[in-house]
Design a protein around this motif. Structure first.
Motif, PDB file in Angstrom:
ATOM      1  N   UNK A 188       0.852  -1.192   0.000  1.00  0.00           N
ATOM      2  CA  UNK A 188       0.000   0.000   0.000  1.00  0.00           C
ATOM      3  C   UNK A 188       0.884   1.236   0.000  1.00  0.00           C
ATOM      4  N   UNK A 189       0.290   2.353  -0.398  1.00  0.00           N
ATOM      5  CA  UNK A 189       1.049   3.600  -0.408  1.00  0.00           C
ATOM      6  C   UNK A 189       0.109   4.765  -0.114  1.00  0.00           C
ATOM      7  N   UNK A 190       0.705   5.907   0.234  1.00  0.00           N
ATOM      8  CA  UNK A 190      -0.104   7.068   0.556  1.00  0.00           C
ATOM      9  C   UNK A 190       0.721   8.332   0.636  1.00  0.00           C
ATOM     10  N   UNK A 193       2.384   8.776   6.163  1.00  0.00           N
ATOM     11  CA  UNK A 193       2.553   7.492   6.831  1.00  0.00           C
ATOM     12  C   UNK A 193       1.206   6.981   7.327  1.00  0.00           C
ATOM     13  N   UNK A 194       0.427   7.866   7.936  1.00  0.00           N
ATOM     14  CA  UNK A 194      -0.871   7.473   8.457  1.00  0.00           C
ATOM     15  C   UNK A 194      -1.796   6.941   7.389  1.00  0.00           C
ATOM     16  N   UNK A 195      -1.775   7.562   6.225  1.00  0.00           N
ATOM     17  CA  UNK A 195      -2.632   7.121   5.125  1.00  0.00           C
ATOM     18  C   UNK A 195      -2.225   5.740   4.633  1.00  0.00           C
ATOM     19  N   UNK A 196      -0.924   5.534   4.414  1.00  0.00           N
ATOM     20  CA  UNK A 196      -0.439   4.240   3.935  1.00  0.00           C
ATOM     21  C   UNK A 196      -0.731   3.143   4.956  1.00  0.00           C
ATOM     22  N   UNK A 197      -0.565   3.461   6.252  1.00  0.00           N
ATOM     23  CA  UNK A 197      -0.839   2.472   7.291  1.00  0.00           C
ATOM     24  C   UNK A 197      -2.324   2.142   7.341  1.00  0.00           C
TER      25      UNK A 197
END
Length: 264
Positions: A188-190, A193-197
């Protein structure tokens, strides 16, 4: 110099040697490693989570190959460029930890091709590997998995050691935030950091839920395509705030209550 006391590694702090923006990024990335370990998504020291360094488009932070996810700290992260050149190396003393080539190849490809992506997470969790091994892939069986209705797939081409795979990997990912690496694992990516997690946590839950439902050996309840499409659209960026914005501060507080050494 790294010291080992009571089973813990202590690496010389880099806080005074990097910009405040980079230090904040380091703290957030170290936290993400700890959270991935806490939620059972780590593969001991394997896999990688990378984060672009603020203000440095061609540089990102990554883990030292040899450290466990649960012992990651802000000062233990490498800074490398898109070509794999080491820009900042933590002092591991006699341990001589380096970086893992397959991780660099996979993550640098996405960082180079997707400038809006700042964080990339790759896992080998057992639910992710199981779903990646099924021809059917991930099914939209529940509200959470409907978020991944149009998830991307990348066919297995062996251990990622060849730069030639970068092109097909980026093409298969497209503009998606989630990718299933067939016969391999999840990615996953974002933008944060919060978005990807958030993406990875929900993808992991979706994989677990599907495997649990399939294990019941009972017909799976289907949802109409119309409802699937409407639910998928409700999860898209233009209809809601970015993922991870609300919960990330809480996740950091959660880690602080357990062990705040990720900030060192």
């Amino acid at each position: 110099m790294t010291t080992n006391t009571n089973g813990k590694l202590y690496v010389r702090s880099l806080k005074d040697e990097v910009s405040p923006q980079e230090w904040e990024a380091r703290v957030n990335l170290a936290a993400c490693y700890r959270l991935v370990a806490h939620y059972g998504m780590s593969d001991m020291m394997a896999n990688h989570i990378t984060l672009r360094v603020p203000g440095e488009e061609d540089a990102f932070l990554t883990n030292a190959y040899g450290l466990m996810y649960e012992e990651m700290t802000a000062s233990s992260l490498y800074k490398i460029d898109h070509e794999g050149k080491i820009l900042t190396k933590p002092d591991f003393g006699d341990l001589q930890y380096g970086i893992n080539i397959p991780g660099y190849i996979l993550h640098s490809a996405i960082h180079k091709a997707r400038p809006e992506v700042n964080c990339v997470i790759h896992t080998h969790s057992w639910p992710g590997m199981a779903i990646s091994s099924l021809e059917m892939g991930l099914l939209p069986l529940n509200q959470t998995s409907m978020r991944f209705l149009k998830i991307s797939y990348h066919d297995y081409m062996g251990v990622v050691l060849n730069l030639d795979e970068q092109e097909s990997l980026v093409k298969d990912l497209g503009d998606s935030e989630a990718l299933i690496l067939r016969n391999h694992g999840l990615l996953t990516c974002g933008a944060t950091v919060g978005e990807a997690f958030n993406w990875m946590h929900r993808l992991e839950l979706s994989c677990k839920a599907q495997l649990a439902a399939m294990a019941c050996n009972s017909p799976l309840q289907k949802v109409s395509q119309k409802v699937l499409d409407e639910t998928y659209m409700n999860y898209q960026p233009k209809t809601r705030r970015p993922y991870g914005v609300m919960e990330w501060p809480g996740m950091l507080r959660f880690l602080d209550r357990m062990d705040s050494s990720f900030r060192e």
